[in-house]
Every structure is written in C-alpha cells, then in structure tokens.
Design a protein around this motif. Structure first.
Motif, PDB file in Angstrom:
ATOM      1  N   MET A   1     -24.572  44.626  22.146  1.00 28.32           N
ATOM      2  CA  MET A   1     -25.387  45.743  22.603  1.00 28.32           C
ATOM      3  C   MET A   1     -26.751  45.197  22.992  1.00 28.32           C
ATOM      4  SD  MET A   1     -24.408  49.007  20.190  1.00 28.32           S
ATOM      5  CE  MET A   1     -24.923  50.164  21.454  1.00 28.32           C
ATOM      6  N   PHE A   2     -27.270  45.678  24.136  1.00 28.41           N
ATOM      7  CA  PHE A   2     -28.538  45.189  24.685  1.00 28.41           C
ATOM      8  C   PHE A   2     -29.483  46.365  24.863  1.00 28.41           C
ATOM      9  CE2 PHE A   2     -31.352  44.292  28.254  1.00 28.41           C
ATOM     10  CZ  PHE A   2     -31.826  43.021  27.962  1.00 28.41           C
ATOM     11  N   ASN A   3     -30.772  46.142  24.529  1.00 27.35           N
ATOM     12  CA  ASN A   3     -31.741  47.233  24.654  1.00 27.35           C
ATOM     13  C   ASN A   3     -33.132  46.666  24.886  1.00 27.35           C
ATOM     14  OD1 ASN A   3     -32.523  49.962  24.632  1.00 27.35           O
ATOM     15  ND2 ASN A   3     -33.159  49.841  22.506  1.00 27.35           N
ATOM     16  N   VAL A   4     -33.972  47.442  25.573  1.00 26.25           N
ATOM     17  CA  VAL A   4     -35.363  47.082  25.813  1.00 26.25           C
ATOM     18  C   VAL A   4     -36.241  48.201  25.283  1.00 26.25           C
ATOM     19  CG1 VAL A   4     -37.126  46.513  27.529  1.00 26.25           C
ATOM     20  CG2 VAL A   4     -34.755  45.782  27.888  1.00 26.25           C
ATOM     21  N   GLN A   5     -37.235  47.851  24.465  1.00 29.06           N
ATOM     22  CA  GLN A   5     -38.189  48.833  23.950  1.00 29.06           C
ATOM     23  C   GLN A   5     -39.606  48.404  24.313  1.00 29.06           C
ATOM     24  OE1 GLN A   5     -37.966  50.466  20.022  1.00 29.06           O
ATOM     25  NE2 GLN A   5     -36.443  51.814  20.918  1.00 29.06           N
ATOM     26  N   TYR A   6     -40.422  49.420  24.671  1.00 27.91           N
ATOM     27  CA  TYR A   6     -41.847  49.163  24.859  1.00 27.91           C
ATOM     28  C   TYR A   6     -42.547  49.528  23.565  1.00 27.91           C
ATOM     29  CZ  TYR A   6     -46.707  49.826  26.097  1.00 27.91           C
ATOM     30  OH  TYR A   6     -48.072  49.763  26.112  1.00 27.91           O
ATOM     31  N   ASP A   7     -43.486  48.681  23.133  1.00 28.63           N
ATOM     32  CA  ASP A   7     -44.155  48.895  21.844  1.00 28.63           C
ATOM     33  C   ASP A   7     -45.653  48.594  21.998  1.00 28.63           C
ATOM     34  OD1 ASP A   7     -43.611  48.976  18.656  1.00 28.63           O
ATOM     35  OD2 ASP A   7     -45.163  47.501  19.116  1.00 28.63           O
ATOM     36  N   ASP A   8     -46.482  49.452  21.388  1.00 31.49           N
ATOM     37  CA  ASP A   8     -47.917  49.179  21.300  1.00 31.49           C
ATOM     38  C   ASP A   8     -48.450  49.775  20.009  1.00 31.49           C
ATOM     39  OD1 ASP A   8     -48.284  51.910  21.758  1.00 31.49           O
ATOM     40  OD2 ASP A   8     -48.746  51.646  23.882  1.00 31.49           O
TER      41      ASP A   8
ATOM     42  N   SER B   1     -43.291  53.002  19.403  1.00 28.30           N
ATOM     43  CA  SER B   1     -42.255  52.396  20.246  1.00 28.30           C
ATOM     44  C   SER B   1     -41.483  53.471  20.990  1.00 28.30           C
ATOM     45  CB  SER B   1     -41.271  51.580  19.401  1.00 28.30           C
ATOM     46  OG  SER B   1     -41.912  50.538  18.717  1.00 28.30           O
ATOM     47  N   THR B   2     -40.977  53.098  22.152  1.00 27.78           N
ATOM     48  CA  THR B   2     -40.112  53.996  22.911  1.00 27.78           C
ATOM     49  C   THR B   2     -39.118  53.167  23.707  1.00 27.78           C
ATOM     50  OG1 THR B   2     -40.068  55.798  24.523  1.00 27.78           O
ATOM     51  CG2 THR B   2     -41.661  54.051  24.915  1.00 27.78           C
ATOM     52  N   SER B   3     -37.945  53.732  23.927  1.00 30.65           N
ATOM     53  CA  SER B   3     -36.931  53.026  24.707  1.00 30.65           C
ATOM     54  C   SER B   3     -37.387  52.936  26.154  1.00 30.65           C
ATOM     55  CB  SER B   3     -35.598  53.764  24.621  1.00 30.65           C
ATOM     56  OG  SER B   3     -34.581  53.038  25.268  1.00 30.65           O
ATOM     57  N   ALA B   4     -37.244  51.765  26.765  1.00 31.58           N
ATOM     58  CA  ALA B   4     -37.679  51.547  28.144  1.00 31.58           C
ATOM     59  C   ALA B   4     -36.463  51.486  29.066  1.00 31.58           C
ATOM     60  CB  ALA B   4     -38.473  50.242  28.241  1.00 31.58           C
ATOM     61  N   CYS B   5     -36.505  52.252  30.148  1.00 27.07           N
ATOM     62  CA  CYS B   5     -35.426  52.178  31.133  1.00 27.07           C
ATOM     63  C   CYS B   5     -35.496  50.829  31.849  1.00 27.07           C
ATOM     64  CB  CYS B   5     -35.551  53.303  32.150  1.00 27.07           C
ATOM     65  SG  CYS B   5     -35.281  54.957  31.463  1.00 27.07           S
ATOM     66  N   PHE B   6     -34.344  50.303  32.211  1.00 30.74           N
ATOM     67  CA  PHE B   6     -34.305  49.045  32.942  1.00 30.74           C
ATOM     68  C   PHE B   6     -33.160  49.089  33.942  1.00 30.74           C
ATOM     69  CE2 PHE B   6     -31.846  48.610  29.063  1.00 30.74           C
ATOM     70  CZ  PHE B   6     -30.655  48.035  29.487  1.00 30.74           C
ATOM     71  N   SER B   7     -33.303  48.307  35.015  1.00 33.60           N
ATOM     72  CA  SER B   7     -32.264  48.210  36.044  1.00 33.60           C
ATOM     73  C   SER B   7     -31.674  46.814  36.014  1.00 33.60           C
ATOM     74  CB  SER B   7     -32.839  48.507  37.427  1.00 33.60           C
ATOM     75  OG  SER B   7     -33.371  49.814  37.482  1.00 33.60           O
TER      76      SER B   7
ATOM     77  N   LYS C   1     -46.299  45.297  24.206  1.00 36.55           N
ATOM     78  CA  LYS C   1     -45.250  44.274  24.278  1.00 36.55           C
ATOM     79  C   LYS C   1     -43.901  44.926  24.546  1.00 36.55           C
ATOM     80  CE  LYS C   1     -45.186  44.251  19.189  1.00 36.55           C
ATOM     81  NZ  LYS C   1     -46.455  45.030  19.079  1.00 36.55           N
ATOM     82  N   TYR C   2     -42.978  44.109  25.021  1.00 39.70           N
ATOM     83  CA  TYR C   2     -41.585  44.514  25.140  1.00 39.70           C
ATOM     84  C   TYR C   2     -40.796  43.860  24.016  1.00 39.70           C
ATOM     85  CZ  TYR C   2     -42.319  46.440  29.827  1.00 39.70           C
ATOM     86  OH  TYR C   2     -42.754  47.190  30.882  1.00 39.70           O
ATOM     87  N   LEU C   3     -39.898  44.617  23.405  1.00 39.89           N
ATOM     88  CA  LEU C   3     -38.992  44.110  22.377  1.00 39.89           C
ATOM     89  C   LEU C   3     -37.588  44.091  22.972  1.00 39.89           C
ATOM     90  CD1 LEU C   3     -40.335  46.123  19.297  1.00 39.89           C
ATOM     91  CD2 LEU C   3     -40.995  43.823  20.050  1.00 39.89           C
ATOM     92  N   ILE C   4     -37.028  42.906  23.097  1.00 40.74           N
ATOM     93  CA  ILE C   4     -35.691  42.732  23.680  1.00 40.74           C
ATOM     94  C   ILE C   4     -34.696  42.536  22.542  1.00 40.74           C
ATOM     95  CG2 ILE C   4     -34.305  41.497  25.357  1.00 40.74           C
ATOM     96  CD1 ILE C   4     -36.868  42.760  26.500  1.00 40.74           C
ATOM     97  N   SER C   5     -33.740  43.455  22.421  1.00 42.75           N
ATOM     98  CA  SER C   5     -32.777  43.426  21.319  1.00 42.75           C
ATOM     99  C   SER C   5     -31.389  43.032  21.813  1.00 42.75           C
ATOM    100  CB  SER C   5     -32.704  44.802  20.644  1.00 42.75           C
ATOM    101  OG  SER C   5     -31.580  44.905  19.788  1.00 42.75           O
TER     102      SER C   5
END
Length: 328
Positions: A193-200, A204-210, A269-273
């Motif tokens: 499973m892959f996910n990108v989150q924006y955090d400051d 944190s919130t889930s970030a849409c990506f293409s 920052k971006y958190l890549i999971s």
C-alpha cells in the motif's frame, strides 16, 4: 311526481344488488388484511473481530456481533465480555484488555511481533462460539530512495467573472513536484500500500497525487479520476497494489504532487508511506473497496468481503510500514 321518482330510484339502485356488492367488497378487503404466520430459523449472532497488527505498535481489536439479515431492529452490538488471547509462534503473548465500546488493546511490549512471526488469537464470550484466526507478519521492505526529482509546471485554464459580470478565460500554470520512490521487492508474491501525506505544524492530511504507475492501474477500485492529457491517474487515498509487474526487482514509483505554498507555515514536509501487507490484508481491502464501489447498485456483481475469522467474521491481518520524509 314523488311516486314516479321513487320508482325510478328503485329501478336504478336495486337495494338487493347494492347489499350484495357491499358484502362482496367487504369480503375482498378483509381477505387482503388476512395475517399469515410462518416460522423462520434465525442465525446465531456470531463474534466479529476486526484489527491489524504491526511490529512495534500496540494492537487494538474491536469485537461486535454479526447481524442476522432476517432479524428486525438488530443494530451493531458491541461485545464487552470477550476473552481474547494472542499467540506469537504458538506461545502465549498476552491477553487483551477491554477499554470500552468493544475495543480491546494489547501493548507492543507484550506482543514483541517481528517480521516472519505467525500471530494468532482466540476470542471467546459467554453464549457465543469461540473464534480463531492467524496471520503472518510480512518482511520489512525499506525505501531505498525518496526525493523530489523535478518541478513541473502544468498548464491550467479556467473561467471566471470580471467586475462587470463578463465571463473570462484565465490561462495559468500549476506547479507540481515530481517525486521518485524506490524500493527492493523480495522474490515471490508481495502486496503493498502506497500513500502520500502532507504534514506541518498544524497537522497532517492525505495528499492527492497523480501517477502513470502500471501496477496502480491494475486495481480498478484505485481509480477516482483521470488526467487524460497526461495519461495519468489521480489518487487521493492509500493505493493498494501487487508486484506482478516487477517481482524481485528494484522498483521506482514516480508521482506528481501539488507543490503547496509553504510560505506561511512551519516545518512543512511530505510523508511517503510504503506498507508491505499480508495476503489477508490485501484480500480484505480489495473486496471491501469493491463492495464500496458497487454500493447499492442492484445491477452490479455482488461482493462478499473477505474474512479470515474461523467460526465468525472479520479481519485480522499483519503489515510492516516504512515512511520517508521529504522536507519542503
């Protein structure tokens, strides 16, 4: 005059005929209201256990009762008297503690789960059939590289109103970060499973990506929109995928993420999971997502959500997770 009128009424409305019609109609209506009683054998409300396990974290489960589809007014009922025992490689690791609302917790120090361990449990409650289940903790798959490789300006046109109320077309460009994420896939069938989150500093919130990643597109329920001009698919939540296209190889995923303006925030920052999930996890997620997509559509193919709880229902599955940080 009156006698003629009476005669005409008697000819037009025969009292015997009217009485017969009323009797017949009364029989029909009472017949429609007849109550028929029959017996139905309802099913046992079995234990439903839902939870996931990850090395180094506390394990929490929620225990409820299954719903009989023929029962009337049966709602979600939590189980507060369950005895849940966890085993690690057939040795007792500990007993879960009920914290309220059907939620049970066992601390990480008791579990001591590690990749490759077989984790199983039994759950029993008074008057209910005892349930059992097990899962294997997948190996850790480290992220070997994670970085912003480029900043891409995508053209964007949209309409707006000027001060006079006229519609105007605005042409502009939108900045995106091109992010590359690499990992070494083990030999054999693996699920991720892959996910990108924006955090400051604010949260944190889930970030849409293409992405045009082929392995993402193989799972239909991952897709929520397509950028046809660039032939990319947009995702706004965790994406589940398998290694069918890159088994046993070093694999790189490329995604585009909106370049957020971080001028007025702190510690952006971006958190890549990247999660390496068990087969049970994969089967449960894919079937539940398919059921959500089908919704209440009577013409869609029925989907049975995967369960690995023996003598009951639910999911108990393991996973490992690696997170890489990209500072902005």
């Amino acid at each position: 005059m009156n006698s003629n009128s009476d005669m005409q009424l008697r000819k037009k409305y025969n009292p015997i005929l009217i009485a017969g019609l009323l009797f017949a109609s009364g029989w029909v209506f009472t017949g429609c209201q007849q109550t028929v009683y029959f017996d139905i054998d309802t099913q046992e409300n079995r234990l439903v256990v839902n939870g996931f396990i990850q090395p180094g974290t506390d394990a929490d489960l929620r225990v409820t009762l299954s719903q009989d589809p023929l029962a009337i007014g049966f709602e979600d009922v939590v189980v507060e008297d369950a005895i849940i025992t966890l085993y690690r490689n057939n040795d007792i690791a500990g007993t879960f503690e009920h914290t309220g609302s059907g939620v049970y917790i066992l601390d990480a120090a008791s579990i001591l789960a590690a990749p490759g361990d077989v984790i199983s449990l039994t759950a029993e409650a008074e008057g209910r059939t005892t349930v059992t289940t097990s899962t294997v903790i997948p190996t850790e798959v480290p992220i070997t590289a994670c970085y912003i490789s480029d900043t891409i300006l995508e053209p964007l046109s949209y309409s707006a109103y000027d001060s006079l109320g006229n519609v105007i077309i605005i042409d502009t460009v939108v900045p995106y970060y091109e992010i590359k994420v690499s990992f070494e896939d083990p030999a054999g069938k693996d699920r991720y499973m892959f996910n990108v989150q924006y955090d400051d500093v604010f949260g944190s919130t889930s970030a849409c990506f293409s992405s045009d990643e082929p392995s993402f597109a193989l799972e239909d329920y991952n897709v929520i929109g397509t950028d046809e001009s660039a032939e990319r698919i947009t995702y706004c939540y965790e994406v589940i995928f398998s290694d069918i296209t890159f088994d046993g190889e070093l694999h790189t995923i490329t995604v585009l993420v909106y370049a957020i303006d971080t001028t007025f925030t702190t510690d952006p920052k971006y958190l890549i999971s990247l999660k390496h999930v068990s087969e049970e996890y994969y089967q449960y997620y894919t079937t539940s997502r398919a059921q959500d997509v089908n919704g209440d559509n009577p013409f869609s193919t029925p989907v049975v959500v995967f369960s690995n709880i023996e003598n009951g229902f639910g999911i108990f599955a393991g996973f490992t997770e690696k997170i890489s940080t990209i500072l902005l």
